[in-house]
Design a protein around this motif. Structure first.
Motif, PDB file in Angstrom:
ATOM      1  N   HIS A  14       0.690  -1.183  -0.028  1.00 12.19           N
ATOM      2  CA  HIS A  14      -0.034  -0.039  -0.094  1.00 12.19           C
ATOM      3  C   HIS A  14       0.808   1.476   0.037  1.00 12.19           C
ATOM      4  O   HIS A  14       0.469   2.198  -0.759  1.00 12.19           O
ATOM      5  CB  HIS A  14      -0.842  -0.100   0.903  1.00 12.19           C
ATOM      6  CG  HIS A  14      -1.908   1.279   1.291  1.00 12.19           C
ATOM      7  ND1 HIS A  14      -2.865   1.405   0.428  1.00 12.19           N
ATOM      8  CD2 HIS A  14      -1.973   2.415   1.928  1.00 12.19           C
ATOM      9  CE1 HIS A  14      -3.451   2.530   0.574  1.00 12.19           C
ATOM     10  NE2 HIS A  14      -2.826   2.938   1.451  1.00 12.19           N
ATOM     11  N   HIS A  15       1.780   1.283   0.823  1.00 11.41           N
ATOM     12  CA  HIS A  15       2.817   2.803   0.992  1.00 11.41           C
ATOM     13  C   HIS A  15       3.764   2.877   0.262  1.00 11.41           C
ATOM     14  O   HIS A  15       4.373   3.580  -0.179  1.00 11.41           O
ATOM     15  CB  HIS A  15       3.147   2.734   2.328  1.00 11.41           C
ATOM     16  CG  HIS A  15       1.828   2.994   3.586  1.00 11.41           C
ATOM     17  ND1 HIS A  15       1.346   4.155   3.561  1.00 11.41           N
ATOM     18  CD2 HIS A  15       1.155   2.016   4.351  1.00 11.41           C
ATOM     19  CE1 HIS A  15       0.390   4.034   4.249  1.00 11.41           C
ATOM     20  NE2 HIS A  15       0.202   2.740   4.758  1.00 11.41           N
ATOM     21  N   LEU A  16       4.403   1.599  -0.424  1.00 11.86           N
ATOM     22  CA  LEU A  16       5.465   1.764  -1.266  1.00 11.86           C
ATOM     23  C   LEU A  16       5.413   1.062  -2.603  1.00 11.86           C
ATOM     24  O   LEU A  16       6.320   0.817  -3.419  1.00 11.86           O
ATOM     25  CB  LEU A  16       6.642   0.965  -0.614  1.00 11.86           C
ATOM     26  CG  LEU A  16       7.184   1.376   0.929  1.00 11.86           C
ATOM     27  CD1 LEU A  16       8.254   0.627   1.457  1.00 11.86           C
ATOM     28  CD2 LEU A  16       7.441   2.667   1.039  1.00 11.86           C
ATOM     29  N   LEU A  32       7.346  -7.370  -3.960  1.00  9.41           N
ATOM     30  CA  LEU A  32       8.254  -6.830  -4.790  1.00  9.41           C
ATOM     31  C   LEU A  32       8.228  -5.259  -4.406  1.00  9.41           C
ATOM     32  O   LEU A  32       7.189  -4.666  -4.692  1.00  9.41           O
ATOM     33  CB  LEU A  32       8.083  -7.112  -5.971  1.00  9.41           C
ATOM     34  CG  LEU A  32       9.028  -6.487  -7.227  1.00  9.41           C
ATOM     35  CD1 LEU A  32      10.522  -6.918  -7.033  1.00  9.41           C
ATOM     36  CD2 LEU A  32       8.581  -6.857  -8.717  1.00  9.41           C
ATOM     37  N   VAL A  33       9.309  -4.635  -4.088  1.00  9.99           N
ATOM     38  CA  VAL A  33       9.427  -3.116  -4.048  1.00  9.99           C
ATOM     39  C   VAL A  33      10.556  -2.553  -4.735  1.00  9.99           C
ATOM     40  O   VAL A  33      11.839  -2.936  -4.452  1.00  9.99           O
ATOM     41  CB  VAL A  33       9.393  -2.775  -2.674  1.00  9.99           C
ATOM     42  CG1 VAL A  33       9.473  -1.275  -2.242  1.00  9.99           C
ATOM     43  CG2 VAL A  33       8.052  -3.357  -1.500  1.00  9.99           C
ATOM     44  N   GLU A  65      13.801   0.574   5.552  1.00  8.49           N
ATOM     45  CA  GLU A  65      14.786  -0.230   4.584  1.00  8.49           C
ATOM     46  C   GLU A  65      14.187  -0.562   3.394  1.00  8.49           C
ATOM     47  O   GLU A  65      14.763  -0.315   2.234  1.00  8.49           O
ATOM     48  CB  GLU A  65      15.235  -1.735   5.276  1.00  8.49           C
ATOM     49  CG  GLU A  65      16.679  -2.117   4.294  1.00  8.49           C
ATOM     50  CD  GLU A  65      17.189  -3.406   4.863  1.00  8.49           C
ATOM     51  OE1 GLU A  65      17.761  -4.042   4.333  1.00  8.49           O
ATOM     52  OE2 GLU A  65      16.768  -3.522   6.254  1.00  8.49           O
ATOM     53  N   ALA A  66      12.875  -1.123   3.452  1.00 13.12           N
ATOM     54  CA  ALA A  66      12.186  -1.218   2.309  1.00 13.12           C
ATOM     55  C   ALA A  66      11.992   0.190   1.186  1.00 13.12           C
ATOM     56  O   ALA A  66      12.038   0.412   0.063  1.00 13.12           O
ATOM     57  CB  ALA A  66      11.329  -1.984   2.266  1.00 13.12           C
ATOM     58  N   GLU A  67      11.648   1.039   2.208  1.00 17.31           N
ATOM     59  CA  GLU A  67      11.236   2.507   1.590  1.00 17.31           C
ATOM     60  C   GLU A  67      12.481   3.009   0.746  1.00 17.31           C
ATOM     61  O   GLU A  67      12.409   3.605  -0.340  1.00 17.31           O
ATOM     62  CB  GLU A  67      11.114   3.430   2.797  1.00 17.31           C
ATOM     63  CG  GLU A  67      10.402   4.689   2.422  1.00 17.31           C
ATOM     64  CD  GLU A  67       9.981   5.282   3.578  1.00 17.31           C
ATOM     65  OE1 GLU A  67       9.074   6.149   3.536  1.00 17.31           O
ATOM     66  OE2 GLU A  67      10.734   5.333   4.772  1.00 17.31           O
ATOM     67  N   ARG A  68      13.860   2.709   1.237  1.00 16.97           N
ATOM     68  CA  ARG A  68      15.015   3.183   0.489  1.00 16.97           C
ATOM     69  C   ARG A  68      15.282   2.372  -0.876  1.00 16.97           C
ATOM     70  O   ARG A  68      15.787   3.085  -1.524  1.00 16.97           O
ATOM     71  CB  ARG A  68      16.107   2.995   1.620  1.00 16.97           C
ATOM     72  CG  ARG A  68      16.128   3.897   2.634  1.00 16.97           C
ATOM     73  CD  ARG A  68      17.461   3.859   3.354  1.00 16.97           C
ATOM     74  NE  ARG A  68      18.001   2.453   3.815  1.00 16.97           N
ATOM     75  CZ  ARG A  68      17.748   2.326   4.895  1.00 16.97           C
ATOM     76  NH1 ARG A  68      17.167   2.845   5.890  1.00 16.97           N
ATOM     77  NH2 ARG A  68      18.465   0.913   5.488  1.00 16.97           N
ATOM     78  N   HIS A  69      14.800   1.373  -0.936  1.00 16.01           N
ATOM     79  CA  HIS A  69      14.719   0.684  -2.174  1.00 16.01           C
ATOM     80  C   HIS A  69      13.508   0.889  -3.440  1.00 16.01           C
ATOM     81  O   HIS A  69      13.863   0.250  -4.256  1.00 16.01           O
ATOM     82  CB  HIS A  69      15.043  -0.889  -1.801  1.00 16.01           C
ATOM     83  CG  HIS A  69      16.275  -1.258  -1.196  1.00 16.01           C
ATOM     84  ND1 HIS A  69      16.446  -1.149   0.124  1.00 16.01           N
ATOM     85  CD2 HIS A  69      17.268  -1.525  -1.904  1.00 16.01           C
ATOM     86  CE1 HIS A  69      17.954  -1.447   0.478  1.00 16.01           C
ATOM     87  NE2 HIS A  69      18.206  -1.593  -0.585  1.00 16.01           N
TER      88      HIS A  69
END
Length: 79
Positions: A14-16, A32-33, A65-69
């Motif tokens: 939802h957010h990324l 998958l992000v 960490e996922a947000e950075r990718h």
């Protein structure tokens, strides 16, 4: 534990702008992000093993960490 993994995965979706990648086994489902996959059920399992693991495997840390990718795009400026 499955509820925590599902929640974390859904937050990534939802957010990324992530995308679920279903697998035969629940624990192997991925999100998958950008160009990286995340294993929210494995992360939740590590997170809930013990009191110490609550500190070692923070769900907020996993999200950051996922947000950075996350792939840059409209509304997702590259940093």
């Amino acid at each position: 534990m499955p509820a925590v993994g599902a929640y974390l995965g859904q937050v990534l979706v939802h957010h990324l702008d992530g995308q679920w990648i279903p697998r035969d086994k629940l624990m192997e489902n991925q999100v998958l992000v950008g160009e990286r996959v995340w294993l929210p059920f494995i992360r939740a399992w590590h997170y809930l093993r013990s009191r110490q693991s609550l500190l070692d495997f923070s769900l907020t840390q996993a999200f950051r960490e996922a947000e950075r990718h996350r792939a840059p795009g409209p509304g997702n400026p590259s940093s």
